[in-house]
Design an enzyme around this catalytic site. Structure first.
Site, PDB file in Angstrom:
ATOM      1  N   SER A  47      50.837  39.904  57.038  1.00 22.62           N
ATOM      2  CA  SER A  47      51.978  40.680  57.064  1.00 22.62           C
ATOM      3  C   SER A  47      51.517  41.948  57.092  1.00 22.62           C
ATOM      4  O   SER A  47      50.341  42.291  56.713  1.00 22.62           O
ATOM      5  CB  SER A  47      52.886  40.264  56.068  1.00 22.62           C
ATOM      6  OG  SER A  47      52.511  40.612  54.741  1.00 22.62           O
ATOM      7  N   GLY A  48      52.576  43.037  56.974  1.00 21.34           N
ATOM      8  CA  GLY A  48      52.208  44.443  56.850  1.00 21.34           C
ATOM      9  C   GLY A  48      51.165  44.829  57.752  1.00 21.34           C
ATOM     10  O   GLY A  48      51.003  44.673  58.819  1.00 21.34           O
ATOM     11  N   THR A  56      56.298  48.727  55.444  1.00 19.69           N
ATOM     12  CA  THR A  56      55.879  47.460  55.542  1.00 19.69           C
ATOM     13  C   THR A  56      56.658  46.518  54.613  1.00 19.69           C
ATOM     14  O   THR A  56      57.556  47.247  53.857  1.00 19.69           O
ATOM     15  CB  THR A  56      54.349  47.386  55.254  1.00 19.69           C
ATOM     16  OG1 THR A  56      54.053  47.568  53.956  1.00 19.69           O
ATOM     17  CG2 THR A  56      53.646  48.227  56.173  1.00 19.69           C
ATOM     18  N   LYS A  89      42.229  52.802  43.933  1.00 20.77           N
ATOM     19  CA  LYS A  89      42.160  53.222  45.281  1.00 20.77           C
ATOM     20  C   LYS A  89      41.247  54.550  45.263  1.00 20.77           C
ATOM     21  O   LYS A  89      40.715  54.585  46.389  1.00 20.77           O
ATOM     22  CB  LYS A  89      43.579  53.836  46.000  1.00 20.77           C
ATOM     23  CG  LYS A  89      44.577  52.717  46.024  1.00 20.77           C
ATOM     24  CD  LYS A  89      43.859  51.461  47.163  1.00 20.77           C
ATOM     25  CE  LYS A  89      44.903  50.631  47.566  1.00 20.77           C
ATOM     26  NZ  LYS A  89      44.525  49.372  48.351  1.00 20.77           N
ATOM     27  N   TYR A 107      46.846  51.884  39.852  1.00 21.22           N
ATOM     28  CA  TYR A 107      46.972  51.751  41.577  1.00 21.22           C
ATOM     29  C   TYR A 107      46.056  53.041  41.992  1.00 21.22           C
ATOM     30  O   TYR A 107      45.242  52.884  42.911  1.00 21.22           O
ATOM     31  CB  TYR A 107      48.403  51.799  42.129  1.00 21.22           C
ATOM     32  CG  TYR A 107      48.386  51.581  43.641  1.00 21.22           C
ATOM     33  CD1 TYR A 107      48.052  50.410  43.963  1.00 21.22           C
ATOM     34  CD2 TYR A 107      48.523  52.679  44.603  1.00 21.22           C
ATOM     35  CE1 TYR A 107      48.117  50.047  45.431  1.00 21.22           C
ATOM     36  CE2 TYR A 107      48.505  52.317  45.786  1.00 21.22           C
ATOM     37  CZ  TYR A 107      48.384  51.079  46.573  1.00 21.22           C
ATOM     38  OH  TYR A 107      48.268  50.908  47.772  1.00 21.22           O
ATOM     39  N   ASP A 153      42.393  32.350  48.716  1.00 19.10           N
ATOM     40  CA  ASP A 153      42.964  33.094  47.615  1.00 19.10           C
ATOM     41  C   ASP A 153      41.639  34.095  47.165  1.00 19.10           C
ATOM     42  O   ASP A 153      40.777  33.255  46.691  1.00 19.10           O
ATOM     43  CB  ASP A 153      43.529  32.502  46.486  1.00 19.10           C
ATOM     44  CG  ASP A 153      44.025  33.408  45.167  1.00 19.10           C
ATOM     45  OD1 ASP A 153      43.708  34.650  45.201  1.00 19.10           O
ATOM     46  OD2 ASP A 153      44.541  32.849  44.397  1.00 19.10           O
TER      47      ASP A 153
END
Length: 252
Positions: free
Chosen positions: A11-12, A182, A151, A147, A58
């Site tokens: 997805s996204g 998204t 990053k 986060y 995973d």
């Protein structure tokens, strides 16, 4: 015909990378935990003529991740493009987050792309060609809980790796989008359009992917899609840390 391996491809941004790379003639190896969602992406793209391989894994499970590492390292089935896209976000209130979930978040954003890059680099360097795109974020330029921290690691490591391996034919690009439409934010439990983020700050996934693929083809170490986010990233270099941290409180 090039083969691209994309993590988080169900997805996204991951699915959009699959669409655009298939349109450019690449074969695909799609990786994610959700096999049914990968099958749906593959069904959408097979009419393009792309050969599509699905790896359900995973990436936080060492045994399952090993399958992906083995595929990347296979010299008889070369992967010319690696897109490290798998990821998710957590609430900014670190002190209230479950620490084991924070550790998984750290592993997925740092350890996993590091391991997959390591697996891909040996055959890429032996061939003297390859492209690696590590999906980071403009959050990596500002103080923004864990986060922003993970990053920031992706950006720093990609810059170093591009300088190290680019002259040998293997480019590494950190892709740093801003807020992008998204399902990323919905997966974090937030409905789209309700994060206190002005509409002008939102990007669309096709633009982010197209600009990042262009920048990667040019050998850029960092890709910041859109002029507005390039300007915002430039501002982060001169803002005091306290103001940058406050700016980082916007959104999720």
């Amino acid at each position: 015909m090039a083969t691209a391996l994309i993590t988080g491809a169900s997805s996204g941004l991951g699915a959009e990378y699959a669409r655009q790379l298939a349109a450019r003639g690449a074969d695909l190896v799609l990786v994610a935990r959700d096999g049914a969602a990968l099958d749906a992406v593959a069904a959408e793209l097979r009419p393009s003529g792309a050969a599509i391989e699905i790896l359900v894994a995973d990436l936080l499970d060492p045994d399952q991740r090993a399958k992906v590492e083995k595929r990347l390292a296979d010299p008889d089935r070369p992967v010319e493009i690696l897109v490290n896209n798998a990821g998710y976000g957590l609430p900014l209130a670190f002190e209230r987050n479950d620490i084991d979930e924070e550790a998984r978040h750290l592993a997925l954003h740092v350890e996993v792309p590091m391991r997959l890059m390591h697996a891909a680099l040996t055959p890429m360097l032996a061939r003297g060609s390859g492209r690696i795109l590590n999906i980071a974020s403009v959050a990596g330029f500002i103080p923004r809980s864990t986060y922003g921290a993970v990053k920031g690691w992706v950006i720093s490591f990609s810059r170093w790796a591009n300088g190290r391996y680019g002259p040998k034919g293997v480019t590494v690009t950190a892709v740093c989008p801003g807020f992008t439409h998204t399902n990323f934010h919905e997966r974090a439990g937030l409905p789209p359009g309700h994060e206190g983020v002005p509409g002008w700050m939102w990007l669309n996934a096709p633009r982010v992917v197209a600009e990042s693929l262009r920048d990667a083809a040019r050998g850029k170490a960092v890709s910041v899609p859109s002029l507005k986010y390039k300007l915002l990233v430039g501002l982060t270099r001169i803002l005091p840390s306290s103001l940058a941290a406050r700016a980082g409180e916007s959104g999720r």
